[in-house]
Design an enzyme around this catalytic site. Structure first.
Site, PDB file in Angstrom:
ATOM      1  N   GLU A  58      -4.650   2.293  -4.378  1.00  0.00           N
ATOM      2  CA  GLU A  58      -3.202   2.371  -4.194  1.00  0.00           C
ATOM      3  C   GLU A  58      -2.627   1.066  -3.669  1.00  0.00           C
ATOM      4  O   GLU A  58      -1.482   1.032  -3.208  1.00  0.00           O
ATOM      5  CB  GLU A  58      -2.846   3.521  -3.242  1.00  0.00           C
ATOM      6  N   ASN A  78      -2.499  12.644  -2.783  1.00  0.00           N
ATOM      7  CA  ASN A  78      -3.304  12.929  -3.971  1.00  0.00           C
ATOM      8  C   ASN A  78      -4.012  14.273  -3.834  1.00  0.00           C
ATOM      9  O   ASN A  78      -4.080  15.063  -4.779  1.00  0.00           O
ATOM     10  CB  ASN A  78      -4.333  11.809  -4.159  1.00  0.00           C
ATOM     11  N   ASP A 116       0.852  -1.188   0.000  1.00  0.00           N
ATOM     12  CA  ASP A 116       0.000   0.000   0.000  1.00  0.00           C
ATOM     13  C   ASP A 116       0.890   1.242   0.000  1.00  0.00           C
ATOM     14  O   ASP A 116       1.912   1.284   0.702  1.00  0.00           O
ATOM     15  CB  ASP A 116      -0.898  -0.007   1.246  1.00  0.00           C
ATOM     16  N   ASP A 125      -1.337   9.749 -10.131  1.00  0.00           N
ATOM     17  CA  ASP A 125      -1.193   8.706 -11.157  1.00  0.00           C
ATOM     18  C   ASP A 125       0.275   8.423 -11.440  1.00  0.00           C
ATOM     19  O   ASP A 125       0.668   7.270 -11.660  1.00  0.00           O
ATOM     20  CB  ASP A 125      -1.893   9.143 -12.448  1.00  0.00           C
TER      21      ASP A 125
END
Length: 432
Positions: A316, A281, A273, A290
């Site tokens: 993620e 983000n 993770d 991304d």
């Protein structure tokens, strides 16, 4: 912008296999009645089945390609049938053959490069209109001025470039050359199985046309193979959409589920993770998010050196499968991946200022940058134990180990049942 690094040999394998099979079949001299009858109906059968497949999935570009190839097959097949039955060619054979050799690469390349961008009905009407206009003009010229058209097509315009090996008119070679250039550029710009199939299909047509009156059933076989290549390209892309994650290029969750059903008795599963990804983000934007996911995926894909295979699990999260391995064998490789990601600095730059290639990107990363971010990952690992009845239970144990890694401060590798964290490069987490 070209992306040659995304090109894959696997994109060409289905079409390449069909091309080689077509070559082998075309050179078979003695065919029994069954294969003779089969080759006579094969192009029509492939068009009906492949065309229906493309129509159901609304792939009008591929459908128009198949129709173009079939029309060329039909025009030349009437000529070869007359030749086999009478031992001589028809009076209009030369002009029909030359026109087909000229227009086929033009229409094939046009439809191959013409992507679906408009409403379905409008796109189909536009493609049919182009085909009808070009076909009507060619038919009108052939019917009204057959001799003049034949002489114009057969004229040797560039004597210095003409060779004795040429079996087609010079203009046809020019059109094929332009077509190859367009399709190669298309594939390098957007490496996809379908674009690879279109390129191999054009190569097959280029090989087959000079053999039309030389090798029996060459036209039937190769035109069928080209239509099959296009259908196989559509199926290949459908498979990739279902089993491969588009953003990272890794196999997706469905592929992971299938792989887990084929594991043996000894294996290790890991869950990974990205630390504080949501905050990362929200702070830097989805484009940078991304970019982070692609970075992590590219590093995790190198786990193959340790006998593992990485999958995009969702969001993620990533999963790693080590088949036939013990946990002691896997932990060092996972540590290397974790450390590599933690040490990597991502340079933040405007889209307009992005490097043109990988080398320029490496040079910029080596220089001082105005803004950069780093990212870390946490990893949980579990080995299959006798009490685990299914791979899903092992994956759940790896997920529990991942939560333990998060609770231990993140940026670390934790095995299922482990109580203390393994070493980390640093304790900072995704700091800019």
């Amino acid at each position: 912008m070209l992306h040659p690094s995304a090109a894959r040999l696997s994109h060409f394998l289905p079409a390449g296999g069909l091309f080689l099979a077509g070559l082998a079949a075309a050179y078979v001299k003695d065919l029994n009645v069954f294969f003779t009858s089969l080759f006579n109906v094969l192009p029509t059968l492939v068009l009906l089945l492949g065309g229906a497949y493309c129509a159901v999935y609304r792939r009008q570009r591929e459908l128009s390609l198949m129709v173009t190839v079939y029309i060329a097959y039909y025009l030349l097949d009437t000529q070869t049938d007359f030749y086999r039955d009478n031992g001589r060619v028809r009076e209009d054979a030369a002009v029909i053959f030359h026109l087909t050799c000229l227009l086929l690469p033009v229409m094939y390349s046009l439809y191959a490069a013409w992507e679906e961008r408009t409403h379905l009905a409008q796109d189909i009407v536009a493609r049919l209109a182009v085909l009808l206009v070009v076909g009507s003009v060619a038919l009108g010229l052939e019917q009204s001025y057959p001799l003049q058209v034949q002489n114009w097509l057969a004229d040797i315009r560039w004597p210095a470039l003409h060779g004795a090996w040429m079996s087609l008119i010079q203009l046809s070679y020019l059109m094929f050359l332009i077509g190859f250039g367009v399709l190669i550029w298309q594939y390098l710009a957007k490496p996809r199985p379908l674009h690879a199939a279109q390129l191999v299909g054009l190569l097959a047509l280029f090989w087959a046309l000079p053999k039309t009156f030389i090798l029996p059933f060459t036209l039937n076989i190769m035109c069928s193979q080209v239509m099959l290549m296009i259908a196989a390209g559509v199926a290949h892309e459908a498979y990739q959409m279902a089993f491969r994650d588009e953003l990272t290029g890794l196999p997706g969750r469905r592929a992971l589920n299938e792989r887990m059903q084929r594991l043996g008795r000894n294996y290790v599963l890991a869950m990974t993770d990205v630390d504080h990804f949501k905050k990362f983000n929200d702070t830097h934007g989805h484009d940078v998010g991304d970019q982070v996911l692609r970075l992590v995926a590219s590093k995790l894909s190198k786990i193959t050196n340790g006998g593992g295979k990485a999958y995009r699990y969702g969001g993620e999260e990533f999963a790693i499968v080590f088949a036939g391995k013990a946990i002691e064998e896997c932990l060092p490789h996972l540590e290397v991946i974790r450390e590599t990601i933690a040490k990597y600095e991502i340079q933040l730059r405007n889209k307009e200022n992005r490097p043109q290639d990988d080398q320029q990107g490496r040079q910029r990363r080596g220089a001082s940058a105005a803004s950069s971010v780093s990212v870390t990952i946490s990893i949980g690992v579990a080995e299959r134990q006798p009490e685990h009845r299914t791979p899903e239970e092992v994956l759940k144990a790896a997920d529990q180990a991942l939560y333990a890694a998060k609770g231990a401060g993140r940026n670390c590798v934790m095995a299922h049942g482990q109580t203390s964290r393994r070493g980390a490069v640093r304790t900072t987490e995704a700091a800019s």
